[in-house]
Structures are given as C-alpha cells and as structure tokens.
Design an enzyme around this catalytic site. Structure first.
Site, PDB file in Angstrom:
ATOM      1  N   GLU A 261      46.434 -12.754 -28.440  1.00 17.56           N
ATOM      2  CA  GLU A 261      47.076 -12.729 -29.753  1.00 17.56           C
ATOM      3  C   GLU A 261      46.977 -11.280 -30.211  1.00 17.56           C
ATOM      4  O   GLU A 261      45.906 -10.807 -30.574  1.00 17.56           O
ATOM      5  CB  GLU A 261      46.369 -13.691 -30.702  1.00 17.56           C
ATOM      6  CG  GLU A 261      47.232 -14.138 -31.871  1.00 17.56           C
ATOM      7  CD  GLU A 261      47.248 -13.123 -32.989  1.00 17.56           C
ATOM      8  OE1 GLU A 261      48.227 -12.335 -33.056  1.00 17.56           O
ATOM      9  OE2 GLU A 261      46.301 -13.093 -33.775  1.00 17.56           O
ATOM     10  N   CYS A 295      47.824  -8.850 -38.368  1.00 22.83           N
ATOM     11  CA  CYS A 295      48.807  -8.619 -37.313  1.00 22.83           C
ATOM     12  C   CYS A 295      50.194  -9.123 -37.697  1.00 22.83           C
ATOM     13  O   CYS A 295      51.199  -8.618 -37.206  1.00 22.83           O
ATOM     14  CB  CYS A 295      48.344  -9.288 -36.014  1.00 22.83           C
ATOM     15  SG  CYS A 295      47.919 -11.030 -36.200  1.00 22.83           S
ATOM     16  N   GLU A 470      47.989 -20.175 -30.362  1.00 21.25           N
ATOM     17  CA  GLU A 470      46.744 -20.677 -30.932  1.00 21.25           C
ATOM     18  C   GLU A 470      47.080 -21.645 -32.048  1.00 21.25           C
ATOM     19  O   GLU A 470      48.109 -21.532 -32.711  1.00 21.25           O
ATOM     20  CB  GLU A 470      45.882 -19.532 -31.458  1.00 21.25           C
ATOM     21  CG  GLU A 470      45.346 -18.637 -30.354  1.00 21.25           C
ATOM     22  CD  GLU A 470      44.290 -17.663 -30.828  1.00 21.25           C
ATOM     23  OE1 GLU A 470      43.353 -17.421 -30.053  1.00 21.25           O
ATOM     24  OE2 GLU A 470      44.411 -17.144 -31.958  1.00 21.25           O
TER      25      GLU A 470
END
Length: 496
Positions: A261, A295, A470
């Site tokens: 990720e 992010c 995820e």
C-alpha cells in the site's frame, strides 16, 4: 492551552521487544528517541532491534506456525481472539491517542478515534470468521467424487507499518493475517512505535498463543532482514513507493508473497455543474487531515480553465483561515508535520513549485506565531502544469496544486496522467455523471463530492500506488493460499 511537553504514556516495557509471548531484552543497548513534533522535545525512548532480535522474532513466528496451535484452530476460535483484541484497543484508546498526537502531531481530537477505529477492523474480521468460506465444495470431476477448494494460511507474515497511521495500518494487516491462521512479525516505524507496544500488551493480556504476534522496532537495514528471510512467507507493507519497489524486488528474488500500500497523487476533478464554494469547503477539510500526511490526500485539483481563477481565490481564502497550532488544543484545525525531515521535504517542494513557475496563492512558509515545532502553512499553488514536479511527485504535506483543464475530457485525461492511482474524487451534482466519470478514473477508490472511504469494501491502488487490497474480504485473500483437493470418495466430514 499550552503545548504538551512532559507527556508520559503508560507502556509496560518500551525498552524490550515482545517475542514468543514474552518481553525480551534487546541484543543491543541502542535506543530510538521519539520527538514530539509540536515541541521538538523527546516524548519516548524505545529499544532498537539488531539483527539477532529480528532473527529471534522470525524464529518465534516460524515455530508458532509450524508447531503451535494457531493455524490448526478453527476460524471461529481465532475470531474470539480478534474480538478480544478489538475490545483491548477500545480500552486503551486514550494511550493510543496520546501516542499518535505526541509522535506524529495528529490532532488529538482525531487521534482519539484511532483505537476504536482499529477495534472495528478486528471486529469485522472476527465476524468474517463465521461468514467466509475457507472450504468450498465444487462439482465432481473425472476420477474425483469430491472436489474441494481449501484456503489455508500463507504462513509467517512480516507486517511493516508506517509512522503516519500506525494503529490502523497494523489492524489492516494483523487482523486478516490472524484470522487466516498466519503468525506475524509486526515491525513498527521508529518515529511512531507506541501503538505497536499497546497492541503487544493487549495480546499478552488476552492470552494470544506465544509467537503468534511478535513486535519489534527497527531501522531500514535491520528491517530488510524480514523481507529477505526465507522463513517469512509474505510481506505486507505500507509506505513509500521507493521502499515498495525495493521490497517487491527482494520478494521477487525468492518468489515470496507481498502486498504493498504505497503513495498517491490523487486528483479531485470539479465538473462545471458543481458549486465552487462547496468544492473549496470540502477540499479545505480533506487537505488538513493529518496535516496532509496521508497517501490518499487529494493534492491535484482539476477545474475548468474558465473557472480556475474564481476557484483558486475561494480555495486560497479557506486554507488561509485554517487554524494551525497545538495538536492537543481542541480549537486547532491542523497540527505540525511529523518530523523535521518531513518539513524539509515539504519546503523543498514548495521551492520547486515556485522555481517551475506555479503561482503561490497562499501559504508556502512556516507560521509566524509558531517558532518552535515542525509546522508549515496550508499551501495552494495555481496555474500548475501537470508535468511539473509538484504535480508529479508525492509531497506528503498540505500542499495543493490547482490545474486548469480545457473541458471534461481533458480533465479526466489529466487525472489519469500520473504514475499513481490510489484515490480520486469527482465533484458534480449529477450522480449518474459521477458514476460515469468514476468508472474512467484509474484509481482504487473514487469518492463523490468529498474524500470518503469504505475499508469494509477494500482499499488499495492502481499503478505505482500498490499491489493488492486491504480491508474487507479482499484484504483477507492475500493471507491465504488456495489448495485444490480431489477425493475419490466422500469423507465423513469436512471441517469449516
């Protein structure tokens, strides 16, 4: 309210590691110093893992997987432990919040939801234990009376978590890994280790079998041993693209499983039917979340050329009014950046934006009323070229680039013209139009009129924003290996 200076967090053994169900002394006397970003003073000292410590953690996880009861428990039994971890995280919410704010500078008013939020993740996977098909029966085939698809744990997992959101990042790795029957080595960031220690204490408290969860804090060099160790079957990583490339390369050498990720340079596209004031209000909220250190932050704002100047004025006005200050003060709307090197990085990109001809609308410097701490002003650049450095590279701070587009088609092209693909938002009053545009974005999540997420559906990125997902059922699958079993006769029973 004064800045918090002498803050003590109730950790049992920050000078030790949790390995094999015990608090063990490290192999070296070296310690990491954790600095409060609002005061630049020491908040915490924790043990620094050496090579022997990392090897011991991997060995404990390997023994627990190969010889212990954990992989051989039913998913329902493992789910009971997950539910207990969830409750423990809620019970320790104040410690988790104190650590998150003191280590990273996240607003305390936001950090207090970290423990309960992570608890919800563990509860989700505890519930999934009774709903997910770990064994599926399929139609018979030639030579087989029974055809089964069996999903079994991948093995020992190295879970490497970042400094910006350690408790949630750990939850999205540890919870599905444990449900699957894996054992875990959890490696925390040296900048934000307290959440890992809290989780380890909860694991001990609930009687999680020895070696199922092992917790260490290490620098990059020692952490790389996790990635290259043949006893580790899978690596789950959240962090930078550069580190993700390195992990993928090392895992590729030995065909180890991995999920990544990574970063983002996410677009917010404002269509011509949408109110500019409303768009600016939404973006002023999302831009200050965790001081822009997420992010999925919307950092490229794309608007029609004929509305560009009006929008820039509205957005600049809203960001200039954001209250920057002490993250423990309930009135504060944005705290500091996490560390000195992070502020240096953001200031570098602001200088780069000016050098390359973008127009600075607001911000760009350190707040005059905050001479101490790693603070930066919310910053807006206008007339940004999508090929410029500030539009291409992840800044990881509260810096927004407004990019003019000729029309809707051009706006979509600009949105997709990036090496990243983590998040996107389309601003429009027409839901049908929103769906049509969302389907054209090359991004793992697309929101409508705001930066919103649903981790029970799943989260992850296209392109260089990552590999895998995820959260949700999709977040469980990377911790499982599929096995086809073909039986010549019907067995007396098929477990779960």
């Amino acid at each position: 309210m004064e800045l918090t200076r002498d803050v003590n967090i109730a950790l049992r053994s920050p000078d030790r590691f949790y390995i094999g169900g015990e608090w063990v002394e490290p192999s070296t006397k070296e310690m990491f110093e954790v600095i409060q970003p609002a005061t630049e003073e020491i908040f915490l000292r924790v043990a620094m893992a050496g090579a022997d410590d990392m090897d011991a953690a991997v060995a404990a996880a390997r023994v627990a997987f190969d010889e212990g009861p954990w992989p051989r428990m039913s998913p329902a039994e493992r789910g009971q432990y997950l539910a207990a971890l969830a409750q423990g995280l809620r019970d320790r919410a104040s410690d988790i919040a104190l650590g998150h704010t003191s280590e990273v500078g996240v607003l305390h008013s936001f950090a207090k939801y970290g423990g309960p939020g992570a608890g919800n993740t563990y509860d989700y996977y505890a519930k999934l234990a009774g709903e997910f098909s770990f064994i599926e029966q399929h139609a018979p085939s030639a030579g087989a009376e029974v055809a089964l698809l069996v999903r079994e744990p991948v093995g020992v997992v190295a879970a490497i978590i970042p400094w910006n959101a350690p408790v949630s990042a750990a939850a999205f790795k540890v919870a599905p890994a444990l449900l699957a029957g894996c054992t875990v080595v959890l490696k925390s960031s040296p900048e934000a280790p307290s959440a890992m220690y809290v989780l380890a204490e909860i694991a001990e408290q609930i009687g999680l079998p020895a070696g199922v969860l092992n917790c260490v804090t290490a620098d990059r060099e020692v952490s790389e041993r996790l990635v290259t160790d043949p006893r580790v079957d899978k690596v789950a990583f959240t962090g930078s693209v550069a580190a993700g490339r390195r992990i993928a390369s090392l895992c590729g050498d030995r065909i180890a499983r991995y999920t990544l990720e990574l970063g983002g340079k996410s677009p917010g596209v404002i269509l011509d039917d949408y109110d500019l004031e409303a768009a600016a209000a939404s973006l002023s909220i999302s831009s200050r979340r965790m001081s822009g250190q997420t992010c999925a932050s919307l950092t490229r704002i794309i608007v029609s050329r004929h509305r560009h100047d009006e929008f820039v004025e509205l957005l600049g006005d809203k960001l200039s009014k954001i209250r920057v200050g002490d993250p423990f003060d309930p009135a504060t709307e944005m705290g500091p950046l996490a560390m000195r090197r992070q502020r240096d990085r953001v200031e570098h990109y602001i200088s780069k934006g000016l050098e390359e001809g973008a127009r600075l609308v607001t911000g760009g410097g350190r707040p005059a009323h905050l001479p101490r701490g790693f603070y930066i002003e919310p910053t807006v650049f206008a007339d940004v070229d999508n090929s410029s450095t500030i539009a291409r590279e992840e800044i990881f701070g509260p810096v927004l680039s407004v990019i003019p587009a000729d029309n809707e088609e051009h706006a979509i092209q600009i949105a997709n013209d990036t090496p990243f693909g983590l998040n996107a938002v389309v601003f429009t009053s027409d839901a049908d139009r929103a769906l049509a545009v969302a389907r054209r974005f090359r991004a793992g999540t697309v929101g409508h009129n705001a930066a919103i997420y649903n981790f029970e559906v799943g989260f992850g990125g296209f392109k260089q924003s990552g590999v895998g997902r995820e959260g949700g059922r999709a977040g469980l699958l990377p911790y499982l290996e599929s096995k086809t079993v073909l039986l010549a006769a019907e067995p007396t029973s098929i477990d779960y």
